[in-house]
Scaffold this active site. Structure first.
Site, short mmCIF file in Angstrom:
data_model
loop_
_atom_site.label_atom_id
_atom_site.label_comp_id
_atom_site.label_asym_id
_atom_site.label_seq_id
_atom_site.Cartn_x
_atom_site.Cartn_y
_atom_site.Cartn_z
N SER A 173 0.52 -0.86 0.14
CA SER A 173 0.42 -0.01 -0.21
C SER A 173 0.82 1.12 0.07
CB SER A 173 -1.09 -0.24 0.84
OG SER A 173 -1.97 1.08 1.43
N ASP A 185 -3.42 5.96 -3.19
CA ASP A 185 -2.12 5.33 -2.39
C ASP A 185 -1.38 4.59 -3.32
OD1 ASP A 185 -4.20 3.24 -2.09
OD2 ASP A 185 -3.43 2.68 -0.07
N GLU A 219 -12.06 5.88 6.71
CA GLU A 219 -11.22 6.27 7.41
C GLU A 219 -10.66 7.46 7.34
OE1 GLU A 219 -9.06 2.45 9.06
OE2 GLU A 219 -8.02 2.84 7.35
N ALA A 220 -10.55 8.48 7.91
CA ALA A 220 -10.28 9.90 7.97
C ALA A 220 -9.03 9.72 6.75
CB ALA A 220 -9.65 10.95 8.92
N ASN A 221 -8.11 8.27 7.21
CA ASN A 221 -6.75 9.19 5.62
C ASN A 221 -7.40 8.60 4.45
OD1 ASN A 221 -8.21 5.58 5.66
ND2 ASN A 221 -6.31 5.50 7.17
N SER A 272 0.10 0.69 16.68
CA SER A 272 0.46 0.56 15.15
C SER A 272 0.33 -1.03 14.28
CB SER A 272 1.20 1.08 14.86
OG SER A 272 0.76 0.73 12.47
P1 NG1 Z 1 -2.17 1.12 11.80
O1 NG1 Z 1 -0.70 1.11 11.38
O2 NG1 Z 1 -3.00 0.33 12.68
O3 NG1 Z 1 -2.44 2.16 12.48
C1 NG1 Z 1 -3.11 1.72 9.34
C2 NG1 Z 1 -4.27 2.85 8.95
C3 NG1 Z 1 -5.00 2.55 9.16
C4 NG1 Z 1 -5.18 1.87 8.11
C5 NG1 Z 1 -4.08 0.79 8.34
C6 NG1 Z 1 -4.15 -1.15 6.47
C7 NG1 Z 1 -4.06 5.36 10.42
C8 NG1 Z 1 -3.89 6.28 11.27
N1 NG1 Z 1 -3.67 3.92 10.39
O4 NG1 Z 1 -2.45 0.73 10.32
O5 NG1 Z 1 -6.18 3.53 9.14
O6 NG1 Z 1 -5.54 2.01 6.96
O7 NG1 Z 1 -3.16 0.96 8.16
O8 NG1 Z 1 -3.69 0.45 5.80
O9 NG1 Z 1 -3.99 6.24 9.31
ZN ZN Z 2 -3.85 1.12 0.47
#
Ligand code: NG1
Ligand code: ZN
Length: 533
Positions: A66, A281, A376-378, A503
């Site tokens: 990703s 992404d 998700e905010a992202n 994470s």
């Molecule tokens: P982690 O690394 O568990 O925070 C991140 C993203 C998740 C999700 C996953 C999977 C943030 C804060 N965290 O997870 O939202 O997208 O990766 O790719 O953005």
């Molecule tokens: Zn991705």
């Protein structure tokens, strides 16, 4: 039947490195690509076992990391209808990946077979794809070795976006049934989206061009292909950051994660004031939008903004179409901006639920609504229609031309929106369709609410596993006493909010903070990080 000697022999070519503990996390396995050979081989075995367990249905396997740096790679499994791997099997993945010797590996496999009552004589079917990472081809060979050691049939779907692999898996398993999700091919994917988009914007004039930063990843060739199918008479897309050949460029200072985290334009996208931009992404399952305001400030429209836009549009269509029994809800995580949550709950008066990070949690919660919007905010998310809602929408009768028009667009959305997983290409078309319908600029869209300043910080700790949370990860229960200290800090800031969680994809702890001003927000993030460190 499974030939265990054959598996052992094959496994000797993919030995597990010493002293590494692998974990199947929120995004499968993800780490430096040179540590993944044995993992990928074993994931192949697991995919084949799960297919046998599920009556030879196709399992999906995606090789991608990703938004991670180019040197990383990863692998995750996709269940037959396009969902993430069932949670109880994540533990098996971890056990397989960590068995040190060939004998241990076979023991774990035998245990999985027994615990799940797997009929070894059943055929296994697996479809796999990868993104554009240079480490992909070698890993795919290891994956094939794993699959073939169990005698699995395989379809190599080639270089694809993650959501295309989800789409393909679902199509293969629903082919010829009344639940058929579409034609199981890349072309089928483009045609389905393009046709739905044309219906969704029918009769409305085209809006200005969208510049899309593709993170120098797989999204670039795939978006170009999609745009060709849609036609530039109704959608003008300008593909930027499409260099998938030069080493080192993937996700480097560009892409959705970079833009969201750094809150600035990506490299290679000097869009002028008022022009419309978006970033994907590295595997094209996330998207964020942005523009530069008249006074030169960078304005980001993230996953929260997409959720609000999508929810309000769908609610309006449902009302106008007269299918009022259909209830819409929104699912967020703790990373949703406080202003977004407030806007949805108190201004739009939509039900909002908050769940733990990880798409599987959001997706699961969204299925509880007739129409569940989750982002998700992202920028990762989608809109799910329940089977009942689909039935109501497809069979609804209308009396007025206005009703008919709304119903037509609502039906188009059910095809336009990828029902299997968050999909940047599908989400891009969804946002564009709404903006076309409303004839809105990004600035019009941005008016709904103003984000509170927020900050996301990574803290490297010696052992992130000591951090345990509850309440959708918003409250720490371990280490004991830490949450009280965080609360005491948060209490000192107007509109302050902060939480800490380990994470699932990186060996770090994440600290999130928001507050009324940028200075206070940064100070809060800094102080909470100090408590964690
Ligand atoms: P982690 O690394 O568990 O925070 C991140 C993203 C998740 C999700 C996953 C999977 C943030 C804060 N965290 O997870 O939202 O997208 O990766 O790719 O953005
Ligand atoms: Zn991705």
């Amino acid at each position: 039947s499974i030939n265990y000697d054959q598996i052992k022999e094959a496994a000797t070519h993919h030995p597990k490195p010493q002293d590494i503990k692998y974990t199947y996390g929120t995004a499968g396995f993800r780490m430096r690509a040179d540590l993944l050979d044995s993992v990928v081989f074993r994931v192949g075995i697991l995919a084949a076992l799960r297919s046998k367990k599920l009556d030879s249905k196709f399992l999906g396997v995606m090789v991608t990391a990703s938004h991670n740096p180019e040197r990383d790679n990863g692998i995750k499994l996709v269940d037959p209808y396009g969902d993430m791997l069932e949670q109880s099997w994540e533990e098996y993945a971890t056990q397989l990946a960590n068995s040190q010797t060939e004998d241990e590996l076979v023991e774990v496999i035998k245990r999985i077979v027994v615990e799940n009552n797997i009929d070894e004589t059943k055929e296994a079917n697996v479809v796999y794809a990868r993104d554009t990472r240079p480490s992909g081809p070698a890993l795919v060979m290891a994956l094939e070795d794993g699959l073939k050691s169990v005698g699995s049939e395989v379809i190599d779907f080639g270089i694809k976006t993650t959501p295309q692999l989800h789409y393909m898996t679902c199509c293969l398993n629903t082919k010829g049934t009344e639940k058929s999700y579409g034609d199981p091919s890349e072309l089928g994917y483009y045609k389905k989206l393009a046709e739905a988009f044309r219906k969704a914007v029918d009769g409305k004039p085209r809006i200005s061009a969208l510049y899309v930063d593709c993170a120098n990843g797989v999204g670039a060739p795939k978006l170009s292909e999609l745009a060709r199918h849609v036609g530039d008479d109704i959608l003008e897309v300008i593909v930027a950051n499409d260099d998938t050949r030069t080493q080192g460029k993937l996700n480097h200072l560009c892409g959705a994660d970079y833009v969201k985290t750094c809150q600035r334009l990506p490299l290679g996208m000097d869009i002028e004031k008022g022009k419309r931009g978006a970033s994907l992404d590295g595997d094209a399952d996330r998207i964020v939008f942005y523009f530069v305001d008249e006074d030169g400030t960078f304005k980001l429209l993230d996953g929260d903004k997409i959720a609000a836009l999508a929810a309000s549009f769908v609610i309006d269509l449902v009302k106008t179409a007269g299918v009022e029994g259909v209830k819409v809800g929104v699912v967020q995580t703790a990373y949703a901006n406080g202003s977004a949550t407030n806007y949805l709950k108190n201004v739009m008066k939509v039900p909002v639920s908050c769940v733990s990070t990880g798409v599987k949690h959001l997706h699961h919660e969204a299925t509880k609504y007739d129409i569940g919007v989750y982002f998700e905010a992202n920028g990762h998310g989608t809109v799910l229609f329940s089977p009942e809602a689909l039935k109501t929408i497809s069979s609804a009768k209308c009396e007025t031309a206005e009703q008919e028009d709304a119903l037509k667009r609502l039906r188009a959305l059910t095809d336009l929106i990828n029902q299997t997983v968050g999909d940047a290409l599908s989400d891009m078309l969804l946002v564009e369709a709404i903006l076309v319908n409303k004839q809105w600029t990004l600035k019009d869209w941005d008016q709904a609410y103003t984000d509170l300043p927020s900050r996301l910080v990574k803290v490297v700790v010696s052992d992130r596993h000591i951090f345990k949370g509850t309440n959708a990860e918003r409250t720490l229960i371990e280490p004991v006493g830490l949450q009280e200290k965080i609360d005491a800090l948060v209490g000192k800031y107007k509109d302050g909010r902060s939480f800490v969680r380990p994470s699932g994809t990186e060996d770090v702890v994440r600290v999130y903070a928001e507050a009324a001003t940028r200075e206070e927000c940064d100070e809060l993030a800094y102080k909470v990080s100090g408590l964690v460190y």
